[in-house]
Design a protein around this motif. Structure first.
Motif, mmCIF file in Angstrom:
data_model
loop_
_atom_site.group_PDB
_atom_site.id
_atom_site.type_symbol
_atom_site.label_atom_id
_atom_site.label_comp_id
_atom_site.label_asym_id
_atom_site.label_seq_id
_atom_site.Cartn_x
_atom_site.Cartn_y
_atom_site.Cartn_z
ATOM 1 N N CYS A 112 1.954 -3.020 -57.546
ATOM 2 C CA CYS A 112 2.812 -3.888 -58.346
ATOM 3 C C CYS A 112 2.762 -3.378 -59.780
ATOM 4 O O CYS A 112 1.706 -2.938 -60.241
ATOM 5 C CB CYS A 112 2.333 -5.335 -58.261
ATOM 6 N N GLU A 137 -0.522 -12.200 -59.810
ATOM 7 C CA GLU A 137 0.040 -13.157 -58.866
ATOM 8 C C GLU A 137 0.907 -12.465 -57.814
ATOM 9 O O GLU A 137 0.798 -12.755 -56.621
ATOM 10 C CB GLU A 137 0.866 -14.207 -59.610
ATOM 11 N N VAL A 138 1.755 -11.544 -58.257
ATOM 12 C CA VAL A 138 2.642 -10.853 -57.325
ATOM 13 C C VAL A 138 1.838 -9.953 -56.395
ATOM 14 O O VAL A 138 2.088 -9.887 -55.182
ATOM 15 C CB VAL A 138 3.719 -10.048 -58.097
ATOM 16 N N ALA A 140 -1.291 -10.328 -55.467
ATOM 17 C CA ALA A 140 -2.033 -11.180 -54.529
ATOM 18 C C ALA A 140 -1.138 -11.623 -53.376
ATOM 19 O O ALA A 140 -1.561 -11.616 -52.218
ATOM 20 C CB ALA A 140 -2.602 -12.383 -55.261
ATOM 21 N N GLN A 141 0.093 -11.982 -53.679
ATOM 22 C CA GLN A 141 1.021 -12.394 -52.632
ATOM 23 C C GLN A 141 1.334 -11.229 -51.700
ATOM 24 O O GLN A 141 1.350 -11.382 -50.477
ATOM 25 C CB GLN A 141 2.311 -12.928 -53.252
ATOM 26 N N ARG A 142 1.555 -10.037 -52.244
ATOM 27 C CA ARG A 142 1.847 -8.862 -51.415
ATOM 28 C C ARG A 142 0.638 -8.472 -50.558
ATOM 29 O O ARG A 142 0.793 -8.057 -49.413
ATOM 30 C CB ARG A 142 2.267 -7.685 -52.293
ATOM 31 N N CYS A 143 -0.553 -8.608 -51.107
ATOM 32 C CA CYS A 143 -1.765 -8.304 -50.326
ATOM 33 C C CYS A 143 -1.932 -9.290 -49.186
ATOM 34 O O CYS A 143 -2.311 -8.898 -48.080
ATOM 35 C CB CYS A 143 -2.998 -8.310 -51.222
ATOM 36 N N GLN A 144 -1.647 -10.557 -49.440
ATOM 37 C CA GLN A 144 -1.726 -11.559 -48.373
ATOM 38 C C GLN A 144 -0.739 -11.231 -47.266
ATOM 39 O O GLN A 144 -1.061 -11.343 -46.088
ATOM 40 C CB GLN A 144 -1.440 -12.957 -48.928
ATOM 41 N N GLN A 145 0.467 -10.812 -47.626
ATOM 42 C CA GLN A 145 1.471 -10.462 -46.626
ATOM 43 C C GLN A 145 1.070 -9.220 -45.845
ATOM 44 O O GLN A 145 1.374 -9.095 -44.665
ATOM 45 C CB GLN A 145 2.827 -10.246 -47.277
ATOM 46 N N THR A 149 -7.194 -9.005 -47.585
ATOM 47 C CA THR A 149 -7.675 -10.146 -48.350
ATOM 48 C C THR A 149 -8.978 -9.865 -49.074
ATOM 49 O O THR A 149 -9.383 -10.649 -49.919
ATOM 50 C CB THR A 149 -7.881 -11.364 -47.439
ATOM 51 N N GLY A 175 -4.715 -16.383 -55.953
ATOM 52 C CA GLY A 175 -3.823 -15.976 -54.863
ATOM 53 C C GLY A 175 -4.530 -15.827 -53.528
ATOM 54 O O GLY A 175 -3.905 -15.494 -52.528
#
Length: 189
Positions: A112, A137-138, A140-145, A149, A175
């Motif tokens: 990111c 934040e972005v 963390a969201q991409r890593c979750q997807q 983790t 996140g």
């Protein structure tokens, strides 16, 4: 019109009767095509049988259980090579970038940056503390997807205390990302 429908249904009925005509040798009628053949009952022993040549096709399964081998590298290298995934956060004069690397590839798994148009258009400047938080934040969201983790994050000691690095770390933790990896488990064979 009604006569043609009746003749069609009579032809279909005759076709079904011809398919179900008696078999001469056993004096029983053959099953029609519309009936399903009966299957034998499975035995409980078949359910518990395990293939002796089983191969795990999920390469991250051992990693998530902390059983996979971590590549150590040389003790004198920095940053250390003993990780499954490593987070690299960098700031330049114009942009903020964060990347997640796997131990087996020099290409980032997830990244990111404030160079991305979608992130850049929402920020006033691309180097402020708010930009670092937005990148966190972005990412963390991409890593979750992506299913990553847990990762190692070792900041350079003299930049660790800065407000921007702290806001980035806080955004990653909020996140749902854990910034440490479990110790490797050694299982006796």
């Amino acid at each position: 019109m009604a006569l043609s429908e009746i003749s069609r249904s009579v032809r279909l009925l005759i076709g079904q009767i011809q398919r179900c005509r008696p078999i001469v040798a056993t004096n029983q009628t053959a099953r029609c095509l519309s009936q399903a053949a009966s299957q034998p009952e499975p035995s409980p022993d078949e359910n518990e049988a395990v293939n002796p040549t089983f191969v795990n096709r999920n390469p991250r399964n051992l990693e998530q259980m902390a059983l996979a081998v971590k590549e150590r590298g040389w003790k004198t290298t920095w940053p250390h090579r003993e990780f499954y995934h490593r987070l690299v956060f960098s700031r330049t004069q114009h942009h903020v970038t964060a990347q997640v690397f796997s131990c087996s590839s020099p290409v980032p798994v997830v990244s990111c940056s404030t160079r991305e148009w979608a992130l850049k258009k929402e920020l006033a400047t691309t180097t402020c503390v708010a930009a670092c938080q937005a990148v966190g934040e972005v990412l963390a969201q991409r890593c979750q997807q992506a299913g990553v983790t847990r990762m190692v994050y070792r900041a350079i000691p003299w930049t660790y205390r800065s407000e921007s690095v702290q806001s980035f770390r806080a955004a990653m933790k909020e996140g749902g990302i854990i910034l440490s990896e479990p110790r490797r488990k050694y299982v006796g064979t």
